[in-house]
Enzyme design. Structure first.
Site: not given
Length: 688
Positions: A146, A155
């Site tokens: 995730e 990210e």
């Protein structure tokens, strides 16, 4: 030995972002107290879909007769690893780079009895080693991650996957999620375009034009992530369908190399192509039966089934220039990405030589570095401009000498256009000064405003060419302000230049008032609510850790949120609590206000919203918070250009709305720090 860390904190007394030395603890506690882990744990849709996907992947590997070894990158609380073991995995390697989080995961894994099957590794996944003496004994055959943000890849998901496939997982591994798909829609939207481009501004019959460099500029490179569900569909016109832009298959080797993809379509209607709305979804299984989508609520057939979340939102991208398109015209929408970001461009199909920007477009005019997107929206707000122009018109005289104190402000230009004799403006930032100079130059007003790069306390009569100030003005707006009262920096400026004011000087705004209202949030409460259990696992160590971090500062603090994105209902009437009189200097002593306000609405009180209103003149006010009276039902409309303060209660308080409960408040303005200490509680009045 304890490490020291420097934290940027807005200082309203100097208008600066102070780098305050704090123990390493502080930074760590801030990071945790303001983290979105609670929001993820409350995201039932995400958690259920992950659990279903993990169960299915474990079954597929077991069906092949293999031992199930899971690699969970970015484990956070350890939730996905615990799901995997519960689903039948033989062993899990849970990677978490953020040390306090890795400690929390270890604690949660232990409390749930999985320590023998889950190994928490506090490293970046690219530093994890495999082998007899390595962090992992063997390569994994299920990859669970995730690592996504609103932009999907912001990210660093791509480099992490790229490395994992090369070094940490088997060639035929299963991946949860299995794939991601990015969607985009080309739209025309005046409301959104105003966040990216300075529009011509009407002032007293003359038009203030934006500098050509700003108009031609590609804009700020960072993604604009918002709760798109709060942008009403009537505020944009789709020019094309929702396009599938590209997919990433996570079960196969992934490349982080820059790439471009194109979607072709016919324009559905004529209009100006300005903005691209974008979101993604993830398939948790190869067949695409378990889907978790970020589509906004207006894309659902039943918007009530929309799962709210704040850790993943939707993205808005601005084209580098608006383009006219005609109905039926063939268009190519192109998305490009590097290893961390996406950008969009548009070409017309007759252009065969599609030139794709190899590099992420970035701001060349400086305005997009000086003005944030909400700030562009504020400068383009016609009603707001009208309030300031009317207020200035009522106080300016032909012999007025004006001094303006605000960052990157057009107020001094308005004062010049309205016929002031002299206008000076303090611009602390060299870049902001250059942007305002561009605006002056474009409109042939080069000598209309004198921009002074000095601090208020250094200003001398010589800087003002021997003139005393007859009008001191501000919006006020300061780029370092985080919370509503940080703009009280104007009061400190007013105090610093007191000796240079004409005895009969006018101050605009003449005063500011801090308002409060108790609210029930539709969803925002989730980001600060304890979780207890999540999908049957005890995650209370996470709650305890967040609570410890909140307790680290003895007094609770308000935090900034743009409330137009987070619907709430007022449970009390708005109440003015502190007034700051700018016609006087900042007082020496603290100013206190306490009292109670009756609850008029029935519901769950999650906290208190706070905002400033400025009295520009006797009869003109501007609100940085509520822009309309609260409706009978408690519906609130918020100023979209500024963040409001939110003070969250530790747990929601039920209110009957029949006058049995009060909101008690106690606020103290500390002149030496410029800060406001506050406390709120829900009390039941004493019965006779």
């Amino acid at each position: 030995m304890t490490m020291k860390t420097f934290c940027g904190r807005a200082n309203p007394t100097t208008g600066a972002l102070d780098w305050v030395e704090e123990s390493e603890e502080y930074d760590y506690h801030q990071e945790i107290a303001r983290s979105c882990y609670a929001d993820m744990l409350h995201d039932k849709d995400r958690n259920e879909k992950y659990y279903q996907g993990i169960r299915a992947a474990v079954s597929r590997v077991k069906a092949r007769g293999e031992r199930v070894v899971v690699l969970d990158i970015g484990t956070g609380t350890g939730l996905l690893s615990m799901m995997a073991v519960t689903a039948g995995a033989d062993y899990c390697y849970a990677i978490e780079v953020f040390k306090p989080m890795a400690q929390a995961a270890t604690c949660i894994v232990e409390r749930n009895g999985f320590s023998d099957k889950i190994k928490v590794i506090n490293k970046h996944s690219t530093e994890v080693t495999v082998g007899p003496d390595g962090d992992m004994e063997e390569r994994a055959n299920i990859l669970v991650t995730e690592l996504f943000d609103t932009e999907l890849i912001g990210e660093g998901a791509l480099p992490s996957y790229e490395h994992a496939h090369m070094h940490l997982v088997q060639a035929d591994c299963e991946a949860v999620p299995h794939r991601a798909t990015v969607y985009a829609q080309l739209v025309e939207s005046d409301m959104l375009w105003k966040w990216s481009q300075l529009q011509p501004i009407e002032v007293d019959g003359s038009k203030l034009l934006p500098p050509p460099a700003v108009v031609k500029c590609a804009g700020a490179p960072s993604v604009c992530d918002i709760q798109l569900s709060q942008v009403p569909p009537e505020s944009f016109t789709p020019l094309g369908p929702i396009c599938t832009m590209f997919r990433v298959d996570f079960s196969k080797p992934v490349s982080s190399a820059a790439q471009s993809y194109m979607a072709q379509f016919k324009a559905q209607t004529s209009g100006r192509a300005q903005v691209v709305l974008s979101w993604w979804d993830i398939d948790m299984d190869p067949d695409g039966n378990i889907v978790c989508t970020m589509a906004p609520s207006w894309n659902y057939s039943d918007p009530h089934t929309y799962p709210w979340r704040d850790h993943w939102m939707q993205s808005v991208y601005f084209l580098s220039a608006e383009e006219n398109v005609s109905e039926g015209e063939e268009l190519n929408l192109i998305v490009s990405h590097d290893d961390y970001s996406l950008w969009y461009s548009l070409t017309h199909s007759e252009q065969n030589d599609v030139k794709v920007a190899k590099f992420r477009p970035c701001c060349t005019c400086q305005a997009h570095l000086v003005w944030t997107r909400p700030r562009f929206g504020e400068l383009n707000d016609e009603q707001r401009t009208e309030s300031y122009v009317n207020a200035l018109r009522s106080i300016l005289k032909p012999d007025s000498v004006c001094l303006s104190v605000s960052d990157g402000s057009l107020l001094p230009i308005f004062a010049h256009l309205l016929g002031s004799k002299k206008v000076f403006s303090l611009e602390s930032s060299g870049m902001a000064k250059q942007v305002i100079e561009q605006v002056l130059h474009t409109n042939s007003l080069k000598h209309g405003v004198q921009l002074l790069g000095v601090r208020p306390e250094q200003l001398s009569l010589a800087d003002l060419e021997g003139n005393r100030i007859s009008v001191l003005m501000a919006e006020p707006y300061f780029s370092t302000s985080l919370l509503p009262w940080h703009s009280l920096f104007f009061w400190y400026c007013r105090t610093a230049v007191a000796q240079l004011l004409h005895p009969s000087a006018t101050i605009l705004p003449r005063a500011a008032t801090l308002y409060i209202v108790a609210v029930e949030f539709q969803d925002l409460w989730r980001i600060r609510a304890a979780c207890g259990t999540c999908e049957g696992f005890d995650v209370s160590p996470m709650d305890e850790m967040i609570q410890r971090s909140l307790d680290y500062r003895e007094s609770l603090e308000a935090e900034p949120h743009p409330l137009w994105e987070y619907p709430c209902r007022a449970l009390t009437k708005p109440r003015p609590v502190l007034t700051f009189d700018f016609t006087q200097c900042v007082p020496e002593q603290p100013v206190n206000s306490d009292g109670t306000v009756a609850f008029t609405g029935r519901g769950h009180c999650h906290g208190v919203a706070l905002w400033m209103e400025y009295q520009l003149t006797e009869d003109i006010d501007v609100s940085m918070g509520l822009t309309k009276p609260v409706s009978e039902e408690g519906a609130c409309e918020w100023n979209p250009h500024r963040k409001q303060g939110v003070f969250f209660f530790r747990s929601a308080r039920e209110t009957s709305g029949d006058g049995r409960e009060d909101l008690s408040y106690n606020l103290t303005f500390e002149p030496h720090t410029g800060d406001i200490k506050m406390n709120f509680s829900v009390t039941e009045p004493l019965q006779d």
